[in-house]
Scaffold this active site. Structure first.
Site, PDB file in Angstrom:
ATOM      1  N   ASP A 281       0.867  -1.173   0.000  1.00 50.47           N
ATOM      2  CA  ASP A 281       0.000   0.000   0.000  1.00 50.47           C
ATOM      3  C   ASP A 281       0.911   1.232   0.000  1.00 50.47           C
ATOM      4  O   ASP A 281       2.142   1.127   0.052  1.00 50.47           O
ATOM      5  CB  ASP A 281      -0.958  -0.020   1.211  1.00 50.47           C
ATOM      6  CG  ASP A 281      -2.163   0.884   0.959  1.00 50.47           C
ATOM      7  OD1 ASP A 281      -3.221   0.667   1.573  1.00 50.47           O
ATOM      8  OD2 ASP A 281      -2.055   1.812   0.122  1.00 50.47           O
TER       9      ASP A 281
HETATM   10  C1  GLC Z   1      -4.160   4.497  -0.080  1.00 50.80           C
HETATM   11  C2  GLC Z   1      -5.076   3.372   0.235  1.00 50.80           C
HETATM   12  C3  GLC Z   1      -5.182   2.362  -0.861  1.00 50.80           C
HETATM   13  C4  GLC Z   1      -5.016   3.042  -2.206  1.00 50.80           C
HETATM   14  C5  GLC Z   1      -3.610   3.568  -2.284  1.00 50.80           C
HETATM   15  C6  GLC Z   1      -3.309   4.277  -3.611  1.00 50.80           C
HETATM   16  O1  GLC Z   1      -3.485   4.937   1.053  1.00 50.80           O
HETATM   17  O2  GLC Z   1      -4.921   2.681   1.454  1.00 50.80           O
HETATM   18  O3  GLC Z   1      -6.448   1.713  -0.720  1.00 50.80           O
HETATM   19  O4  GLC Z   1      -5.252   2.115  -3.237  1.00 50.80           O
HETATM   20  O5  GLC Z   1      -3.321   4.455  -1.210  1.00 50.80           O
HETATM   21  O6  GLC Z   1      -4.084   5.420  -3.726  1.00 50.80           O
END
Ligand code: GLC
Length: 749
Positions: A281
């Site tokens: 993430d």
């Molecule tokens: C965020 C989220 C994730 C998302 C990623 C990219 O912090 O937790 O769900 O896909 O960043 O935007």
């Protein structure tokens, strides 16, 4: 006839076999291309494929990195001209011409915004989920996006957690069915179709169990609960062919998912056979230092790479440290090779090497009629009728004047809900706009928001709203949450309506006119007080672009609500976590306990009995899981089991009659629950095992059947093995998780 049948069967089998052979040979070709390319790559180029950057904005700056082979994927680039320019640099100016994978969070629509996933789950209709994902993929891929970070399939049982909005609610089976449907919708029939985008079930795993419902907080989920509750939706997504997975921010029992070898290798790879790639993430690898799981970025990179995270989202620890880690022997080059194989495999499956560019000249597919129609259908099916006293809904011909009030009546941005980076509020059709356009010839419409936005505490205009309400035959009050109040990092400790919305509802109720309250929110709210003051209550989890026309047709009766709660609605926050598939405990509530206001003064210590309930809130929720009314009524009867004694290899067939006993055509979501009465470990009092939507005309009766293989009663038991244990079972066919007549059957050796 027999000959013909045999012939057809043979033809079918032949074609199935040849399809299998074809895909096998395609896979072989891809594997060959992966190995061939990998063999030419330098270590730096391999590590570059493991690096995802978020758009730096400046094309030249990104081109320098791409030319050096330091970028495998870019997120947050959504302009086809820019995407093609970046892709051309990768294809023509980098040494090996490896295409970029362009990614974006397309969670519930790209331009045409569907109901938030929690709303889609309320439809209990996998077709809604699949169609929504398919429309999102068609629109997103038309600008060059070929990877989305969805479906989000975190089981969530705590509505304080803002991200409950993004998932499919509290239930393992419902989330498994809806999540798999979304994977199919995003990825289409074949990943290399230009309208297909790689899915990314997230957040792997257990993120929704954040302690106290506070986002990013630690979780403490033991392996058995992980396997029985939180992992099955991700396994269902794997079976649906999900191309990628994303690790979650949370540390579970002290281990952050981005460094958790057990879930990434033992479960995802060994047990499920997943052969796509895993992305972290946003900066979740680097954040393992903040967690205190790594002393520095280098150790974080080492732990993530060795645990099985193939691609790093934006925090650069791989770029900065992997080469040294390999040199020091702390990460084997094979780890990097395997990660790059997984990434290249998906890029080949997407057809990016042969077709890396997006057609810039193509006519826009955004907001196509079919897309808007699908979004409206989804919003109609997602709406939940929670109360309808005096059958005030649907509005009948006698209603000549309606008062449309509330901060959500004409809030085009808010109605789209969270995670709509690319949604455009100018395309949102709000309830006010829709009621005027679609029913303005039938009723006179008086409009006064009363409050400017959901958190507005300024009471100045509440009396104006009450004044027009007093002149109307029916009041339509649209309340709820602004978009910002749910979603990532947006947690609430108090789930009452924000601002002065509750005062607004009270003022409207005081007029004595029938009050229809429509809630648009990103989570269940503790709306018991407002429900008592309202004649009818319709709940629409942020319904998206077409929420207005959907709600208008529901309110005026062109459509009949069919949604069911995908998550339990607590009476008050203090009851949380609250979900229907709880364990029984040794002292379950009797539901006849004496509550606070009826406890006599100087009551004796044990006079209230010793059961599991709250003196101030009792045991039951405001609305249970699976609950939802209709403008008509349905009668369940004649429930029959194919057998009351079954072996593990058997299939239980449950048949029942369902009759529409009211005067409106309607759709009922019939649900099948099962209880394992005793096991080697304690088992939930109920578990949803099947559901189906049945549309019936007034007076129509249908015989419906569920097929339930006994093998689906398996659970991870005291020996941590997934088994079906013989014994007694309860079974309910019901309209919600708290209703239905219990039947029994046995599983025998
Ligand atoms: C965020 C989220 C994730 C998302 C990623 C990219 O912090 O937790 O769900 O896909 O960043 O935007």
């Amino acid at each position: 006839m027999k000959v013909l049948k045999t012939l057809v069967t043979c033809l079918l089998l032949t074609s199935l076999v040849s399809c299998a052979k074809q895909s096998e040979s395609k896979e072989k070709v891809i594997e060959g291309r992966v190995e061939n390319l990998l063999s030419k790559m330098t270590l730096e180029e391999k590590i570059g494929q493991m690096n995802q950057i978020s758009s730096l904005g400046n094309i030249e700056e990104m081109s320098v990195l791409i030319k050096k082979g330091e970028v495998g994927s870019i997120l947050n680039e959504i302009d086809p001209v820019r995407v093609n320019a970046l892709q051309r640099v990768a294809m023509d100016e980098s040494r090996l011409g490896i295409p970029l994978l362009i990614a974006r969070d397309v969670i519930h629509g790209f331009k045409t915004i569907f109901p938030i996933p929690l709303g889609q789950a309320a439809s209990f209709d996998p077709k809604v989920a699949e169609e929504g994902a398919r429309v999102a993929a068609i629109e997103a891929s038309s600008v060059g996006i070929r990877w989305t970070f969805a479906p989000m399939i975190d089981i969530a049982r705590d509505p304080r957690w803002g991200r409950i909005a993004e998932g499919c609610g509290e239930d393992t089976y419902l989330t498994s069915v809806m999540g798999a449907a979304m994977v199919k919708g995003f990825q289409g029939d074949s990943l290399n179709d230009p309208t297909s985008i790689a899915a990314c079930p997230k957040h792997f795993v257990g993120y929704g169990a954040a302690e106290a419902g506070r986002d990013y907080n630690s979780t403490f989920i033991p392996e058995r609960r992980l396997r029985n509750v939180y992992l099955p939706p991700f396994e269902a997504a794997a079976k649906a062919g999900a191309a990628t997975y994303m690790t979650s921010f949370n540390d579970n029992d002290g281990v952050p998912s981005s460094g958790n070898e057990f879930i990434l290798k033992q479960i995802l790879r060994k047990e499920w056979g997943f052969d796509g790639f895993v992305v972290s993430d946003w900066a979740s690898i680097k954040e393992m230092v903040t967690h205190g799981f790594a002393v520095d970025d280098k150790e974080a990179a080492m732990k993530a790479a060795n645990a099985g995270v193939d691609m790093e989202m934006v925090s650069y620890t791989y770029m900065n440290h992997l080469k040294a880690l390999i040199k020091d022997g702390e990460v084997k080059e094979k780890v990097v090779d395997d990660a790059v194989r997984n990434i290249l495999r998906i890029k080949f499956r997407l057809g990016l090497f042969d077709n890396p560019y997006v057609d810039e000249k193509r006519a826009s597919v955004m907001y196509a009629g079919a897309h808007l129609a699908a979004a409206k259908r989804a919003a109609v099916e997602s709406a939940i009728l929670l109360k309808n006293s005096k059958n005030v809904l649907p509005l009948n011909e006698a209603v000549k004047t309606v008062a449309v009030v509330g901060p959500m009546a004409d809030a085009p941005y808010e109605q789209m809900g969270t995670w709509v980076f690319d949604g455009d509020k100018t395309h949102t059709q709000t309830p006010l706009k829709a009621i005027k356009e679609m029913y303005g010839d039938r009723v006179q419409i008086l409009y006064e928001p009363g409050l400017a936005f959901s958190r507005d505490k300024n009471l100045a205009d509440v009396s104006k709203a009450a004044a027009i309400a007093a002149r109307a035959d029916v009041i339509l009050a649209f309340v709820g949450e602004e978009s910002i109040l749910s979603g990532e990092a947006h947690c609430l400790a108090d789930l009452n309506l924000q601002g002065a919305q509750s005062e607004l509802i009270a003022a409207l109720a005081k007029t004595g006119k029938p009050l229809v309250t429509i809630v648009m929110a990103g989570r269940p709210l503790t709306i018991g007080k407002e429900a008592d003051l309202s004649t009818a209550l319709l709940y629409s989890f942020h319904p998206g672009t077409m929420g207005g026309p959907a709600l208008a047709d529901l309110i005026f009766g062109k459509e009949n609500p069919s949604g069911k709660t995908p998550v339990t609605f607590p009476k008050m926050v203090g009851q949380i976590p609250m979900y229907y598939s709880h364990n029984n405990s040794g002292r379950p509530a009797t539901r006849s306990e004496t509550l606070l206001n009826n406890i006599p003064v100087e009551a004796g210590q044990t006079s209230l009995g010793c059961t599991s309930f709250y003196m101030d809130a009792g045991f039951d929720p405001l609305y249970p899981f699976g609950f939802g009314l209709s403008y008509t009524t349905f009668e369940y009867s004649n429930v029959k089991l194919s057998s009351t004694e079954l072996k593990k290899e058997n299939v239980l067939t449950v048949t029942f009659d369902l009759k529409n006993t009211g005067k409106y055509q309607g759709t009922e979501v019939a649900q099948l629950y099962v209880q394992d009465k005793a096991g080697s470990v304690t088992r939930p009092v109920k578990e949803l095992k099947r559901f189906t939507r049945v549309e019936l005309k007034p007076g129509e009766k249908q015989t419906v059947s569920f097929e339930l293989p006994v093998s689906e009663l398996a659970f991870w038991n005291i020996e941590m093995k997934k088994v079906v244990e013989p014994g007694d079972f309860g079974l309910w066919v019901a309209t919600n998780s708290q209703s239905g007549k219990e039947l029994s059957f046995k599983v025998v050796e």
